[in-house]
Design a protein around this motif. Sequence first.
Motif, PDB file in Angstrom:
ATOM      1  N   LEU A  50       0.832  -1.203   0.000  1.00  0.00           N
ATOM      2  CA  LEU A  50       0.000   0.000   0.000  1.00  0.00           C
ATOM      3  C   LEU A  50       0.869   1.256   0.000  1.00  0.00           C
ATOM      4  CD1 LEU A  50      -2.705   1.437   0.082  1.00  0.00           C
ATOM      5  CD2 LEU A  50      -2.745   1.083   2.560  1.00  0.00           C
ATOM      6  N   SER A  51       1.997   1.218   0.677  1.00  0.00           N
ATOM      7  CA  SER A  51       2.882   2.392   0.711  1.00  0.00           C
ATOM      8  C   SER A  51       3.352   2.771  -0.703  1.00  0.00           C
ATOM      9  CB  SER A  51       4.089   2.127   1.619  1.00  0.00           C
ATOM     10  OG  SER A  51       4.799   0.983   1.189  1.00  0.00           O
ATOM     11  N   SER A  52       3.586   1.782  -1.550  1.00  0.00           N
ATOM     12  CA  SER A  52       3.975   2.059  -2.948  1.00  0.00           C
ATOM     13  C   SER A  52       2.820   2.670  -3.731  1.00  0.00           C
ATOM     14  CB  SER A  52       4.407   0.772  -3.650  1.00  0.00           C
ATOM     15  OG  SER A  52       5.514   0.210  -3.025  1.00  0.00           O
ATOM     16  N   ILE A  53       1.630   2.172  -3.482  1.00  0.00           N
ATOM     17  CA  ILE A  53       0.434   2.702  -4.156  1.00  0.00           C
ATOM     18  C   ILE A  53       0.225   4.163  -3.761  1.00  0.00           C
ATOM     19  CG2 ILE A  53      -2.073   2.474  -4.356  1.00  0.00           C
ATOM     20  CD1 ILE A  53      -0.632   0.101  -5.653  1.00  0.00           C
ATOM     21  N   ILE A  54       0.292   4.436  -2.469  1.00  0.00           N
ATOM     22  CA  ILE A  54       0.100   5.810  -1.971  1.00  0.00           C
ATOM     23  C   ILE A  54       1.155   6.739  -2.557  1.00  0.00           C
ATOM     24  CG2 ILE A  54       0.185   7.265   0.108  1.00  0.00           C
ATOM     25  CD1 ILE A  54      -2.360   5.586  -0.063  1.00  0.00           C
ATOM     26  N   LYS A  55       2.400   6.304  -2.568  1.00  0.00           N
ATOM     27  CA  LYS A  55       3.486   7.129  -3.106  1.00  0.00           C
ATOM     28  C   LYS A  55       3.245   7.470  -4.577  1.00  0.00           C
ATOM     29  CE  LYS A  55       8.461   7.329  -3.631  1.00  0.00           C
ATOM     30  NZ  LYS A  55       9.734   6.644  -3.506  1.00  0.00           N
ATOM     31  N   ALA A  56       2.825   6.476  -5.369  1.00  0.00           N
ATOM     32  CA  ALA A  56       2.559   6.709  -6.794  1.00  0.00           C
ATOM     33  C   ALA A  56       1.431   7.714  -6.991  1.00  0.00           C
ATOM     34  CB  ALA A  56       2.225   5.396  -7.487  1.00  0.00           C
ATOM     35  N   VAL A  57       0.383   7.604  -6.191  1.00  0.00           N
ATOM     36  CA  VAL A  57      -0.753   8.529  -6.297  1.00  0.00           C
ATOM     37  C   VAL A  57      -0.315   9.936  -5.904  1.00  0.00           C
ATOM     38  CG1 VAL A  57      -3.028   9.104  -5.341  1.00  0.00           C
ATOM     39  CG2 VAL A  57      -2.510   6.747  -5.996  1.00  0.00           C
ATOM     40  N   GLU A  58       0.452  10.050  -4.827  1.00  0.00           N
ATOM     41  CA  GLU A  58       0.918  11.369  -4.383  1.00  0.00           C
ATOM     42  C   GLU A  58       1.840  12.004  -5.421  1.00  0.00           C
ATOM     43  OE1 GLU A  58       0.720  11.046   0.459  1.00  0.00           O
ATOM     44  OE2 GLU A  58       2.574  10.413  -0.530  1.00  0.00           O
ATOM     45  N   GLU A  59       2.692  11.210  -6.044  1.00  0.00           N
ATOM     46  CA  GLU A  59       3.620  11.743  -7.059  1.00  0.00           C
ATOM     47  C   GLU A  59       2.887  12.263  -8.294  1.00  0.00           C
ATOM     48  OE1 GLU A  59       6.357   8.518  -7.690  1.00  0.00           O
ATOM     49  OE2 GLU A  59       7.589   9.095  -5.965  1.00  0.00           O
ATOM     50  N   ARG A  60       1.732  11.721  -8.560  1.00  0.00           N
ATOM     51  CA  ARG A  60       0.941  12.183  -9.721  1.00  0.00           C
ATOM     52  C   ARG A  60       0.191  13.481  -9.424  1.00  0.00           C
ATOM     53  NH1 ARG A  60      -0.945   7.558 -13.519  1.00  0.00           N
ATOM     54  NH2 ARG A  60       1.032   6.468 -13.677  1.00  0.00           N
ATOM     55  N   GLY A  61       0.101  13.867  -8.163  1.00  0.00           N
ATOM     56  CA  GLY A  61      -0.506  15.144  -7.806  1.00  0.00           C
ATOM     57  C   GLY A  61      -2.015  15.214  -7.961  1.00  0.00           C
ATOM     58  N   TYR A  62      -2.711  14.116  -7.735  1.00  0.00           N
ATOM     59  CA  TYR A  62      -4.174  14.099  -7.853  1.00  0.00           C
ATOM     60  C   TYR A  62      -4.856  14.966  -6.800  1.00  0.00           C
ATOM     61  CZ  TYR A  62      -4.124  10.210 -11.184  1.00  0.00           C
ATOM     62  OH  TYR A  62      -3.940   9.428 -12.289  1.00  0.00           O
ATOM     63  N   GLY A  63      -4.240  15.113  -5.642  1.00  0.00           N
ATOM     64  CA  GLY A  63      -4.847  15.878  -4.556  1.00  0.00           C
ATOM     65  C   GLY A  63      -4.470  15.259  -3.219  1.00  0.00           C
ATOM     66  N   THR A  64      -5.170  15.671  -2.192  1.00  0.00           N
ATOM     67  CA  THR A  64      -4.923  15.165  -0.841  1.00  0.00           C
ATOM     68  C   THR A  64      -5.740  13.905  -0.607  1.00  0.00           C
ATOM     69  OG1 THR A  64      -4.567  17.423  -0.064  1.00  0.00           O
ATOM     70  CG2 THR A  64      -5.040  15.750   1.610  1.00  0.00           C
ATOM     71  N   ILE A  65      -5.061  12.829  -0.257  1.00  0.00           N
ATOM     72  CA  ILE A  65      -5.738  11.557  -0.002  1.00  0.00           C
ATOM     73  C   ILE A  65      -6.497  11.659   1.317  1.00  0.00           C
ATOM     74  CG2 ILE A  65      -5.416   9.098   0.472  1.00  0.00           C
ATOM     75  CD1 ILE A  65      -2.892   9.268  -1.322  1.00  0.00           C
ATOM     76  N   THR A  66      -7.786  11.345   1.262  1.00  0.00           N
ATOM     77  CA  THR A  66      -8.603  11.428   2.468  1.00  0.00           C
ATOM     78  C   THR A  66      -9.168  10.079   2.903  1.00  0.00           C
ATOM     79  OG1 THR A  66     -10.542  12.014   1.145  1.00  0.00           O
ATOM     80  CG2 THR A  66      -9.260  13.831   2.087  1.00  0.00           C
ATOM     81  N   GLU A  67      -9.170   9.101   1.994  1.00  0.00           N
ATOM     82  CA  GLU A  67      -9.699   7.791   2.354  1.00  0.00           C
ATOM     83  C   GLU A  67      -9.147   6.737   1.408  1.00  0.00           C
ATOM     84  OE1 GLU A  67     -14.048   5.621   2.604  1.00  0.00           O
ATOM     85  OE2 GLU A  67     -13.942   7.759   2.989  1.00  0.00           O
ATOM     86  N   VAL A  68      -8.825   5.568   1.968  1.00  0.00           N
ATOM     87  CA  VAL A  68      -8.332   4.452   1.175  1.00  0.00           C
ATOM     88  C   VAL A  68      -9.086   3.204   1.622  1.00  0.00           C
ATOM     89  CG1 VAL A  68      -6.327   3.028   0.592  1.00  0.00           C
ATOM     90  CG2 VAL A  68      -6.032   5.471   0.996  1.00  0.00           C
TER      91      VAL A  68
END
Length: 89
Positions: free
Chosen positions: A38-56
């Motif tokens: 999951l840490s890799s998934i979160i990092k990839a999403v954050e690097e793409r700049g979609y926004g602030t993650i609020t729920e997974v």
Amino acid sequence: MRLRSSLAIAICGLAASSLAVRADWFRDETPPPNAKPLSSIIKAVEERGYGTITEVEFEGGKWEIELHQAGGKEIEIHVDAINGQISAK
């Protein structure tokens, strides 16, 4: 006395089968053993700049990630647990 013993055994049997059903209920909410961390998934999403993650949440073989973007817009993306492919919902 025999009735109480039989009743107690029946109650224990029901409780055990109920726990087995509950354990199976969560099976689809658990990533498979070959899933990316999951840490890799979160990092990839954050690097793409979609926004602030609020729920997974994990469901149906995919990570469902809710994000809030600048200006208050809320979006949800899905990420394949095995290959990490991101798709917007």
